[in-house]
Scaffold this motif. Structure first.
Motif, PDB file in Angstrom:
ATOM      1  N   ASP A 359       0.839  -1.205   0.000  1.00  0.00           N
ATOM      2  CA  ASP A 359       0.000   0.000   0.000  1.00  0.00           C
ATOM      3  C   ASP A 359       0.876   1.258   0.000  1.00  0.00           C
ATOM      4  O   ASP A 359       0.592   2.224  -0.715  1.00  0.00           O
ATOM      5  CB  ASP A 359      -0.908  -0.013   1.235  1.00  0.00           C
ATOM      6  CG  ASP A 359      -1.909   1.126   1.219  1.00  0.00           C
ATOM      7  OD1 ASP A 359      -2.680   1.227   0.259  1.00  0.00           O
ATOM      8  OD2 ASP A 359      -1.914   1.922   2.179  1.00  0.00           O
ATOM      9  N   PHE A 360       1.951   1.227   0.782  1.00  0.00           N
ATOM     10  CA  PHE A 360       2.883   2.365   0.820  1.00  0.00           C
ATOM     11  C   PHE A 360       3.522   2.581  -0.555  1.00  0.00           C
ATOM     12  O   PHE A 360       3.590   3.712  -1.060  1.00  0.00           O
ATOM     13  CB  PHE A 360       3.974   2.116   1.865  1.00  0.00           C
ATOM     14  CG  PHE A 360       5.062   3.142   1.871  1.00  0.00           C
ATOM     15  CD1 PHE A 360       4.876   4.382   2.463  1.00  0.00           C
ATOM     16  CD2 PHE A 360       6.282   2.876   1.261  1.00  0.00           C
ATOM     17  CE1 PHE A 360       5.883   5.330   2.457  1.00  0.00           C
ATOM     18  CE2 PHE A 360       7.295   3.816   1.251  1.00  0.00           C
ATOM     19  CZ  PHE A 360       7.091   5.050   1.851  1.00  0.00           C
ATOM     20  N   GLN A 361       3.985   1.496  -1.199  1.00  0.00           N
ATOM     21  CA  GLN A 361       4.596   1.610  -2.521  1.00  0.00           C
ATOM     22  C   GLN A 361       3.616   2.171  -3.549  1.00  0.00           C
ATOM     23  O   GLN A 361       3.958   3.070  -4.333  1.00  0.00           O
ATOM     24  CB  GLN A 361       5.081   0.231  -2.992  1.00  0.00           C
ATOM     25  CG  GLN A 361       6.413  -0.203  -2.393  1.00  0.00           C
ATOM     26  CD  GLN A 361       6.875  -1.519  -2.970  1.00  0.00           C
ATOM     27  OE1 GLN A 361       6.106  -2.474  -3.057  1.00  0.00           O
ATOM     28  NE2 GLN A 361       8.125  -1.589  -3.361  1.00  0.00           N
ATOM     29  N   GLN A 362       2.392   1.629  -3.551  1.00  0.00           N
ATOM     30  CA  GLN A 362       1.407   2.043  -4.548  1.00  0.00           C
ATOM     31  C   GLN A 362       1.050   3.521  -4.399  1.00  0.00           C
ATOM     32  O   GLN A 362       0.998   4.271  -5.379  1.00  0.00           O
ATOM     33  CB  GLN A 362       0.151   1.177  -4.421  1.00  0.00           C
ATOM     34  CG  GLN A 362       0.355  -0.258  -4.898  1.00  0.00           C
ATOM     35  CD  GLN A 362      -0.831  -1.151  -4.597  1.00  0.00           C
ATOM     36  OE1 GLN A 362      -1.645  -0.846  -3.726  1.00  0.00           O
ATOM     37  NE2 GLN A 362      -0.937  -2.273  -5.300  1.00  0.00           N
ATOM     38  N   LYS A 363       0.810   3.950  -3.161  1.00  0.00           N
ATOM     39  CA  LYS A 363       0.411   5.345  -2.946  1.00  0.00           C
ATOM     40  C   LYS A 363       1.558   6.309  -3.221  1.00  0.00           C
ATOM     41  O   LYS A 363       1.348   7.387  -3.783  1.00  0.00           O
ATOM     42  CB  LYS A 363      -0.111   5.517  -1.520  1.00  0.00           C
ATOM     43  CG  LYS A 363      -1.457   4.844  -1.299  1.00  0.00           C
ATOM     44  CD  LYS A 363      -1.975   5.053   0.113  1.00  0.00           C
ATOM     45  CE  LYS A 363      -3.347   4.399   0.295  1.00  0.00           C
ATOM     46  NZ  LYS A 363      -3.862   4.542   1.668  1.00  0.00           N
ATOM     47  N   LEU A 364       2.780   5.922  -2.835  1.00  0.00           N
ATOM     48  CA  LEU A 364       3.926   6.799  -3.088  1.00  0.00           C
ATOM     49  C   LEU A 364       4.218   6.887  -4.578  1.00  0.00           C
ATOM     50  O   LEU A 364       4.471   7.979  -5.113  1.00  0.00           O
ATOM     51  CB  LEU A 364       5.159   6.292  -2.337  1.00  0.00           C
ATOM     52  CG  LEU A 364       6.415   7.167  -2.442  1.00  0.00           C
ATOM     53  CD1 LEU A 364       6.150   8.566  -1.893  1.00  0.00           C
ATOM     54  CD2 LEU A 364       7.585   6.542  -1.710  1.00  0.00           C
ATOM     55  N   SER A 365       4.178   5.741  -5.281  1.00  0.00           N
ATOM     56  CA  SER A 365       4.448   5.756  -6.729  1.00  0.00           C
ATOM     57  C   SER A 365       3.376   6.552  -7.464  1.00  0.00           C
ATOM     58  O   SER A 365       3.669   7.291  -8.407  1.00  0.00           O
ATOM     59  CB  SER A 365       4.511   4.332  -7.266  1.00  0.00           C
ATOM     60  OG  SER A 365       3.256   3.686  -7.157  1.00  0.00           O
ATOM     61  N   SER A 366       2.121   6.411  -7.031  1.00  0.00           N
ATOM     62  CA  SER A 366       1.031   7.144  -7.669  1.00  0.00           C
ATOM     63  C   SER A 366       1.169   8.643  -7.434  1.00  0.00           C
ATOM     64  O   SER A 366       0.993   9.453  -8.358  1.00  0.00           O
ATOM     65  CB  SER A 366      -0.310   6.642  -7.119  1.00  0.00           C
ATOM     66  OG  SER A 366      -1.372   7.409  -7.634  1.00  0.00           O
ATOM     67  N   LEU A 413       2.207  12.081   2.135  1.00  0.00           N
ATOM     68  CA  LEU A 413       3.243  12.012   3.175  1.00  0.00           C
ATOM     69  C   LEU A 413       2.822  12.750   4.439  1.00  0.00           C
ATOM     70  O   LEU A 413       3.223  12.382   5.544  1.00  0.00           O
ATOM     71  CB  LEU A 413       4.562  12.561   2.639  1.00  0.00           C
ATOM     72  CG  LEU A 413       5.215  11.665   1.568  1.00  0.00           C
ATOM     73  CD1 LEU A 413       6.357  12.376   0.883  1.00  0.00           C
ATOM     74  CD2 LEU A 413       5.689  10.356   2.173  1.00  0.00           C
ATOM     75  N   ASN A 414       2.032  13.797   4.292  1.00  0.00           N
ATOM     76  CA  ASN A 414       1.504  14.478   5.489  1.00  0.00           C
ATOM     77  C   ASN A 414       0.594  13.547   6.276  1.00  0.00           C
ATOM     78  O   ASN A 414       0.606  13.534   7.514  1.00  0.00           O
ATOM     79  CB  ASN A 414       0.756  15.757   5.099  1.00  0.00           C
ATOM     80  CG  ASN A 414       1.686  16.922   4.841  1.00  0.00           C
ATOM     81  OD1 ASN A 414       2.759  16.998   5.435  1.00  0.00           O
ATOM     82  ND2 ASN A 414       1.296  17.828   3.968  1.00  0.00           N
ATOM     83  N   VAL A 421      10.426  13.296   5.598  1.00  0.00           N
ATOM     84  CA  VAL A 421      11.206  12.272   4.919  1.00  0.00           C
ATOM     85  C   VAL A 421      12.667  12.519   5.268  1.00  0.00           C
ATOM     86  O   VAL A 421      13.205  13.584   4.990  1.00  0.00           O
ATOM     87  CB  VAL A 421      11.011  12.326   3.392  1.00  0.00           C
ATOM     88  CG1 VAL A 421      11.850  11.241   2.714  1.00  0.00           C
ATOM     89  CG2 VAL A 421       9.549  12.154   3.046  1.00  0.00           C
ATOM     90  N   GLU A 422      13.305  11.537   5.896  1.00  0.00           N
ATOM     91  CA  GLU A 422      14.696  11.698   6.326  1.00  0.00           C
ATOM     92  C   GLU A 422      15.642  11.119   5.290  1.00  0.00           C
ATOM     93  O   GLU A 422      15.370  10.080   4.699  1.00  0.00           O
ATOM     94  CB  GLU A 422      14.933  10.979   7.659  1.00  0.00           C
ATOM     95  CG  GLU A 422      14.089  11.515   8.795  1.00  0.00           C
ATOM     96  CD  GLU A 422      14.320  10.718  10.074  1.00  0.00           C
ATOM     97  OE1 GLU A 422      15.493  10.409  10.365  1.00  0.00           O
ATOM     98  OE2 GLU A 422      13.340  10.402  10.760  1.00  0.00           O
TER      99      GLU A 422
END
Length: 615
Positions: A359-366, A413-414, A421-422
């Motif tokens: 889910d993290f990958q999909q939302k970040l890539s989108s 990300l918020n 993001v570090e």
């Protein structure tokens, strides 16, 4: 030095005489005081008794006062503890109410969705019945017209039947074409769905592959926590050795896990006394003394890279590559921290972990409008719930700029991590304490020690496709390093074979050309020439990018290796390295400075350390 010795001796004797005089007069004063007290006690025994009684009363009063204060303090502590308990109960109640409200909201949304689907299904059913009714009316109207025409024009019956037959055939033809079109659309839709299914399965399979090292590391950490320290050391050392031979891990993952295990191992070795600090050199302070070289290297690393150099056995040595490779492009990652998730709960359920990371990958890539395959999950760690990852094919500065400028990315990300993001560069990850690097005497190969006194300035070296000027490190003493682990030694030969690598020098203070920036959403290691254009091994224009800086001249590297004071002398230290000539990056501006960059530590092999006395 002799004058300082006599001066110190003189001061010592003066202080000694002063102390003796003080003790003598102090003893005289105490004797006189005792004599005076004895005389006073003989004269005034009643007064002394009264004084003692009052003193006793004062002490009892003071004791009662202290007891009252102690009771008040304990009472205050009980009240504060009760208050904190009430506040905690109130927070738990509010959290329970919030969760129940969220659950009701989700149930209501689900009911509305089902109702909407039912209404849409009913609407389609009504439209279909209406279409059939209209079709039936048209057929009835047509038959009625045919009967009227048959009665009116008997003589035209045959002609009409022929035309009717033609119309029916044309209609059938159109129906067949329409049916074929619909069948084609159904097939296309089916293929599309199949492609989506295959893609989803592929993503799940890839995620399962990414989960394997993450789950394995979690189990290893759990196992370590239950073992005594010596067994922990053995497990960590074994895992570090396995990483290099694990072909299922990308180079980014290898460096990430190796960093995690190595820093744990260093701490355990220090706790057990198996990793020792390098002492000051008291004798034979000369550039040809290996103890001087190790001490100067230790001080340089601590000053320039905030890393502590320790000596240990060959079994636990990280080797010199772990020092010079710390600025490689694969030696960093991005990290996000989500405080809402329970780390232990997620890690103990692979299905939840897989779904969460996917889910993290999909939302970040989108949100970033990039392929999901570009997001590589390196690992997860405890700190609430932390995800370490890299995005391939894009420079980290570009990624963080995109996050700043892209509304969708900022929104996601918020919600996920408060927008933070570090950028984590492994060797620089400790801000307040030094990270450890271990070496052993077996990392050296003394038979390759040498100097270059009396050599001329340079000579031509390298294979035919990459001839270059090799500048001898005159004025330096070189200590040979153990390179057996590399197997084939064509890369270190000087016979011009096609596999020979180029000789370049590296100082320990790369931060001079590599300012580290630790602000949120700003990449660390923002190197000065990273955005310059250069020509790669395929003849194409590319960015220099981030990496390890070198020079072909000791005089240039000296600018980035300030001398270390050792006794009454000062020494600088450098790495004499072989680098893959196909992976060297150099822009026009860098040529003017004799700078070179190699992006990945895989393309760098140190085979000597050089020490130079600052005369």
């Amino acid at each position: 030095m002799l004058s300082l010795y006599w001066l110190g001796s003189f001061i010592f004797f003066v202080i000694l005489i002063a102390i003796a005089r003080f003790i003598y007069y102090r003893i005289q004063d105490q004797g006189m005081q005792r004599f005076h007290n004895e005389q006073t006690n003989e004269i005034n025994p009643d007064i002394e008794s009264e004084v003692k009684r009052k003193e006793q009363e004062r002490l009892e009063e003071e004791k009662k006062k202290q007891e009252r204060l102690e009771e008040e303090r304990k009472k205050q502590e009980r009240l504060e503890a009760e208050k904190k308990k009430q506040e905690k109960l109130e927070e738990e109640r509010k959290e329970q109410e919030r969760l129940e409200a969220e659950k009701k909201k989700q149930e209501k949304l689900e009911e509305e969705r089902k109702e909407q689907e039912r209404l849409e299904e009913e609407k389609k059913k009504q439209e279909k019945l209406e279409e059939e009714r209209k079709k039936q009316e048209r057929l009835e109207e047509k038959k009625k017209q045919e009967r009227l025409e048959a009665e009116k024009k008997k003589q035209e019956k045959l002609e009409e039947e022929r035309k009717k037959q033609e119309r029916l055939e044309e209609k059938k033809k159109q129906e067949r074409l329409e049916e074929q079109r619909k069948e084609q659309e159904r097939l296309e839709e089916k293929k599309k769905q199949e492609r989506l299914r295959i893609k989803e399965e592929s993503q799940k399979q890839l995620m399962q592959q990414e989960l394997q090292p993450i789950s394995y590391q979690f189990k290893i950490q759990q196992e370590i926590s239950t073992k005594p320290v010596q067994q922990q050391i053995q497990i960590l050392n074994s895992e570090i050795k396995k990483i290099d031979n694990n072909n299922n891990l990308s180079n980014n993952k290898k460096q990430y896990y190796k960093h995690q295990y190595q820093q744990q191992l260093v701490q355990k070795l220090k706790d057990q006394g198996d990793a020792k600090s390098i002492p000051h050199v008291r004798q034979n302070i000369d550039s040809s003394n290996p103890e001087v070289a190790l001490f100067v290297l230790k001080e340089s690393l601590l000053r320039d890279q905030n890393r502590e150099l320790l000596t240990t056995s060959q079994e636990y040595s990280f080797g010199f590559d772990s020092i010079i490779g710390s600025y490689g492009s694969e030696q960093s990652c991005l990290k996000v921290r989500n405080k809402k998730f329970d780390y232990d709960k997620i890690m103990n359920d692979n299905q939840i972990l897989q779904q969460h990371l996917l889910d993290f990958q999909q939302k970040l890539s989108s949100s970033l409008n990039i392929s999901i395959d570009q997001i590589e999950i390196l690992g997860v760690s405890k700190g609430s719930f932390e995800i370490s990852f890299n995005i391939t094919g894009i420079d980290k500065d570009q990624i963080l700029k995109e996050i700043n400028d892209n509304k969708n990315a900022k929104k996601f990300l918020n919600e996920y991590c408060n927008g933070k993001v570090e950028y984590l560069q492994y060797f620089d990850s400790a801000k307040n304490s030094a990270k450890g690097v271990t070496l052993s005497s077996d990392d050296f190969s003394p038979k390759y020690n040498r100097n270059w006194d009396g050599f001329h300035e340079k000579e031509q070296r390298g294979p035919s496709y990459h001839r270059y000027d090799y500048y001898f490190p005159r004025g330096c003493y070189g200590f040979g390093l153990n390179i057996k682990k590399y197997g084939n030694d064509d890369w270190v030969k000087i016979n011009g074979n096609i596999n020979e690598w180029r000789i370049l020098y590296h100082g320990t203070n790369q931060v001079a050309v590599n300012p580290i920036v630790r602000d949120n959403l700003t990449a660390g290691g923002g190197q000065f020439y990273k955005d310059d254009e250069c020509i790669n091994e395929f003849g194409k224009k590319v960015k220099v990018g981030k990496g390890i800086y070198f020079s072909d001249k000791i005089s240039v590297s000296k600018e980035y290796s300030p001398p270390i004071q050792t006794g009454n002398k000062r020494f600088s230290i450098y790495f004499m390295s072989r680098v893959n000539p196909k992976k060297i990056r150099q822009s026009d501006r860098m040529k003017q400075k004799n700078y070179f960059v190699v992006n990945s530590s895989e393309d760098v092999r140190s085979y000597r350390i050089l020490i130079q006395e600052d005369l």
